[in-house]
Write a protein that holds these residues in place. Structure first.
Motif, PDB file in Angstrom:
ATOM      1  N   THR A   1       0.879  -1.182   0.000  1.00 15.80           N
ATOM      2  CA  THR A   1       0.000   0.000   0.000  1.00 15.80           C
ATOM      3  C   THR A   1       0.911   1.226   0.000  1.00 15.80           C
TER       4      THR A   1
ATOM      5  N   SER B   1      -5.543   4.407   5.446  1.00 20.12           N
ATOM      6  CA  SER B   1      -4.513   3.502   5.975  1.00 20.12           C
ATOM      7  C   SER B   1      -4.452   3.628   7.497  1.00 20.12           C
TER       8      SER B   1
ATOM      9  N   THR C   1       0.987   0.447   5.370  1.00 19.15           N
ATOM     10  CA  THR C   1       0.048  -0.089   6.367  1.00 19.15           C
ATOM     11  C   THR C   1      -1.287  -0.438   5.694  1.00 19.15           C
ATOM     12  N   CYS C   2      -2.058  -1.280   6.357  1.00 17.13           N
ATOM     13  CA  CYS C   2      -3.317  -1.771   5.770  1.00 17.13           C
ATOM     14  C   CYS C   2      -4.298  -0.628   5.535  1.00 17.13           C
ATOM     15  N   ILE C   3      -5.160  -0.828   4.560  1.00 17.72           N
ATOM     16  CA  ILE C   3      -6.197   0.157   4.231  1.00 17.72           C
ATOM     17  C   ILE C   3      -7.563  -0.465   4.496  1.00 17.72           C
TER      18      ILE C   3
END
Ligand code: UFG
Length: 332
Positions: free
Chosen positions: A212, A261, A216-218
């Motif tokens: 991403t 994010s 970090t994760c979205i």
């Protein structure tokens, strides 16, 4: 005016939905066993019955006595990690308990159900945004049991004419002035960030090596008040003769169709509280897909749903305001 039973109406999503149903002029009874819910969260216009939705005979009696016309089924076991180490609890409550509720409804002649489902039914998606007809490949018992109950609703529709709407929530956040999020344990990011501010508890961001923009994760965040509005619309869509549920089961994603994010969430929280929030970056959490974003057009076109609070600031800000007004959460 419709008479509605809300299971889990003492929980986070359930209580805000009860408030929205009452404000729209509906009559509401809440059924909650208070294992994770809070009696203080039940809005005063609704009557709380403490009990389990999985006990068919008493639920059937309750449905008859109250003249219930529709059920909003929010109650469930909903911790992903717990579901992996204790799958039986998830099958018993989310599947067997859910079927007992459907049997009680069938016996009492209640033919309308709106169900709290989840993005966890998709597992790790092939592509995002995720449409409702994407493959369902849950990667934990939580998602699997939600998918299974969606299937039960579909088959009850085919066999008995049950009208249902399954709402697949993405990441719910925020609070209203009166009602907020109070879980123990709390595993979700926004409350974890706010708890770090409140108590100085350490904050860990799980992984910053995802594919991403910032690593970090979205996630697709949706304000709980917008979610409640979707429930109201879904209840209306199950009305006898409504073409939207003539086929039995309707499924809608509930997300806003965009994502933020984990780093952006922390930055939004810093803007809200007015100072830096220290965190460490830890290893990835098992089972976290890099990006979960809803294709959200079906809820817009079929339910006429338009989320109103789509900024992180509105979600984190309202959650923070509620935490400050309710330090430590609900009194009970
Ligand atoms: N996260 C952290 N630190 C924390 C808590 C969370 O970095 O202390 C991260 C997670 O790793 C994830 C993101 O923040 O990248 C969001 O995590 P949440 O736990 O807040 O939410 P999830 O996306 O894991 O959960 C949501 C729904 C679940 C559903 C799941 C499907 O809340 O009901 O999506 O994957 F099962």
């Amino acid at each position: 005016m419709t008479t509605i039973l809300v299971t889990g109406g003492a929980g986070y999503v359930g209580s805000v939905s009860v408030a929205a149903l009452l404000a729209a002029g509906h009559e509401v009874a809440v059924l909650d066993d208070l294992t994770t819910g809070h009696s203080a969260a039940v809005p005063s216009g609704a009557r709380l019955v403490v009990g389990s939705y999985g006990e068919q005979a008493p639920v059937e009696r309750l449905l008859r006595e109250r003249g219930v016309e529709a059920i909003l089924h929010c109650a469930a076991r909903s911790l992903v990690g717990e579901s992996i180490i204790d799958p039986g609890k998830y099958y018993r409550d989310n599947v067997a308990g859910g079927v007992a509720l459907l049997e009680a409804a069938r016996a009492a002649g209640v033919g309308r159900v709106v169900f709290s489902s989840t993005a966890a039914v998709y597992g790790v998606p092939d592509a995002t945004p995720i449409p409702e007809d994407a493959p369902l490949r849950p990667i934990n018992p939580y998602g699997e049991t939600k998918r299974t109950f969606e299937g039960a609703l579909r088959w009850y529709g085919a066999a008995y004419g049950l009208r249902s709407v399954s709402l697949r929530y993405f990441n719910v956040a925020g609070a209203t002035a009166e009602l907020g999020e109070d879980h123990d344990p709390e595993t979700h990011l926004i409350p974890a960030v706010l708890r770090a501010v409140e108590t100085g508890a350490p904050l860990t961001i799980f992984g910053d090596d995802y594919p991403t923009p910032d690593g970090t994760c979205i996630r697709d965040y949706i304000h709980v008040a917008d979610l409640a509005d979707a429930h109201l619309r879904a209840i209306e869509a199950t009305a006898p003769g409504d073409p939207r549920t003539d086929g039995g089961a309707l499924v809608c994603n509930l997300g806003v169709g965009g994502g933020f994010s984990n780093r952006e969430v922390v930055a939004a929280a810093e803007a809200v509280v007015g100072h830096a929030i220290p965190f460490t970056v830890g290893p990835r959490r098992v089972g976290d897909p890099p990006v979960l974003v809803a294709a959200a057009d079906r809820a817009a076109t079929v339910l006429g749903w338009r989320p109103q609070h789509t900024t992180l600031e509105s979600m984190v800000g309202s959650a923070w305001a509620w935490r400050q007004a309710n330090p430590g959460g609900y009194r009970d």
